[in-house]
Design a protein around this motif. Structure first.
Motif, PDB file in Angstrom:
ATOM      1  N   ALA A  14       0.819  -1.008  -0.002  1.00 26.65           N
ATOM      2  CA  ALA A  14       0.041  -0.009   0.085  1.00 26.65           C
ATOM      3  C   ALA A  14       0.709   1.151   0.019  1.00 26.65           C
ATOM      4  CB  ALA A  14      -0.890  -0.155   1.231  1.00 26.65           C
ATOM      5  N   GLU A  15       1.955   1.291   0.878  1.00 25.89           N
ATOM      6  CA  GLU A  15       2.907   2.633   0.777  1.00 25.89           C
ATOM      7  C   GLU A  15       3.534   2.798  -0.734  1.00 25.89           C
ATOM      8  OE1 GLU A  15       4.698   2.417   5.300  1.00 25.89           O
ATOM      9  OE2 GLU A  15       5.627   1.138   3.658  1.00 25.89           O
ATOM     10  N   GLN A  16       3.737   1.654  -1.192  1.00 22.91           N
ATOM     11  CA  GLN A  16       4.336   1.880  -2.707  1.00 22.91           C
ATOM     12  C   GLN A  16       3.208   2.388  -3.676  1.00 22.91           C
ATOM     13  OE1 GLN A  16       6.644  -1.655  -4.450  1.00 22.91           O
ATOM     14  NE2 GLN A  16       6.105  -2.368  -2.450  1.00 22.91           N
ATOM     15  N   ALA A  17       2.027   1.921  -3.498  1.00 18.69           N
ATOM     16  CA  ALA A  17       0.930   2.388  -4.276  1.00 18.69           C
ATOM     17  C   ALA A  17       0.387   3.898  -3.912  1.00 18.69           C
ATOM     18  CB  ALA A  17      -0.525   1.371  -4.076  1.00 18.69           C
ATOM     19  N   ALA A  31      -3.972   2.873   6.344  1.00 21.05           N
ATOM     20  CA  ALA A  31      -2.779   2.807   7.187  1.00 21.05           C
ATOM     21  C   ALA A  31      -1.297   3.529   7.042  1.00 21.05           C
ATOM     22  CB  ALA A  31      -2.148   1.300   7.514  1.00 21.05           C
ATOM     23  N   VAL A  32      -1.293   4.039   5.697  1.00 20.10           N
ATOM     24  CA  VAL A  32      -0.359   4.829   5.263  1.00 20.10           C
ATOM     25  C   VAL A  32      -0.661   6.461   5.353  1.00 20.10           C
ATOM     26  CG1 VAL A  32       1.054   5.610   3.023  1.00 20.10           C
ATOM     27  CG2 VAL A  32       0.196   3.309   3.393  1.00 20.10           C
ATOM     28  N   ARG A  34      -1.431  -5.409  -5.378  1.00 19.03           N
ATOM     29  CA  ARG A  34      -0.433  -5.522  -6.373  1.00 19.03           C
ATOM     30  C   ARG A  34      -0.690  -5.354  -7.785  1.00 19.03           C
ATOM     31  NH1 ARG A  34       1.058 -10.504  -3.399  1.00 19.03           N
ATOM     32  NH2 ARG A  34       3.237  -9.878  -1.856  1.00 19.03           N
ATOM     33  N   LEU A  35      -2.064  -5.589  -8.035  1.00 17.07           N
ATOM     34  CA  LEU A  35      -2.731  -5.142  -9.337  1.00 17.07           C
ATOM     35  C   LEU A  35      -2.795  -3.762  -9.690  1.00 17.07           C
ATOM     36  CD1 LEU A  35      -3.974  -6.268 -11.951  1.00 17.07           C
ATOM     37  CD2 LEU A  35      -6.399  -6.525 -10.441  1.00 17.07           C
ATOM     38  N   LEU A  36      -3.108  -3.038  -8.469  1.00 19.60           N
ATOM     39  CA  LEU A  36      -3.243  -1.655  -8.616  1.00 19.60           C
ATOM     40  C   LEU A  36      -1.850  -1.022  -8.587  1.00 19.60           C
ATOM     41  CD1 LEU A  36      -4.511   1.318  -8.173  1.00 19.60           C
ATOM     42  CD2 LEU A  36      -4.165   1.012  -5.575  1.00 19.60           C
ATOM     43  N   LEU A  37      -0.807  -1.478  -8.075  1.00 17.81           N
ATOM     44  CA  LEU A  37       0.541  -0.950  -8.269  1.00 17.81           C
ATOM     45  C   LEU A  37       1.011  -1.203  -9.756  1.00 17.81           C
ATOM     46  CD1 LEU A  37       2.971   0.244  -6.716  1.00 17.81           C
ATOM     47  CD2 LEU A  37       3.490  -1.941  -6.092  1.00 17.81           C
TER      48      LEU A  37
END
Length: 160
Positions: A8-11, A39-40, A152-155
């Protein structure tokens, strides 16, 4: 949960850099996708809203999809996942919609899908739909895998 927040942090970093927003609809992930994104720190810059669409009533009330609107669709399917992602994107005027629908376990669903079956979709400037089969009946493990796979799909779409 650490793995989920890491993805989530990466996205989130990509959404923030692009000044883009997202809305989430999830079912068998039970809110883990939204919780991970929230949470980010700084989530208010990109997260517009989310819904756990776990029942027919939730679909009607939260998504405004009537029983008639489900003609040609069934839950836990790629077309339904795409519909949910598009609906969330439209309802929130978000850049991206992300959805997940499936059967976490320990048993399958009434459509004949085994535990560990999930369909997810991203709708936005790029769209993708996929199905995941974990072959596991471990409910909580499946929920975590469903959420991680959707993130991961979103990223993947954000990196394209």
């Amino acid at each position: 949960m650490k793995e989920l927040v890491g993805i989530a942090e990466q996205a989130a970093a990509k959404l923030i850099a692009r000044q883009q927003t997202i809305a989430i609809a999830e079912s068998s992930a039970g809110g883990l996708i939204a919780a991970s994104l929230l949470a980010v720190p700084g989530a208010s810059a990109y997260f517009l809203g989310g819904a756990v669409v776990y029942t027919r009533d939730a679909r009607r009330v939260l998504m405004d999809i009537s029983d008639d609107g489900m003609k040609g669709f069934r839950s836990s399917s790629e077309p339904y996942a795409k519909l949910l992602a598009e609906r969330m994107r439209d309802r929130f005027s978000a850049d991206w919609g992300l959805s997940e629908t499936g059967a976490a376990g320990p048993t399958g669903n009434r459509y004949g899908d085994a535990a560990g079956h999930s369909c997810m979709a991203v709708a936005g400037p790029a769209t993708e739909v996929m199905t995941l089969e974990t072959a596991s009946n471990d409910r909580f493990a499946n929920m975590q895998v469903f959420a991680a796979t959707a993130l991961r799909l979103l990223l993947k779409k954000l990196e394209a």
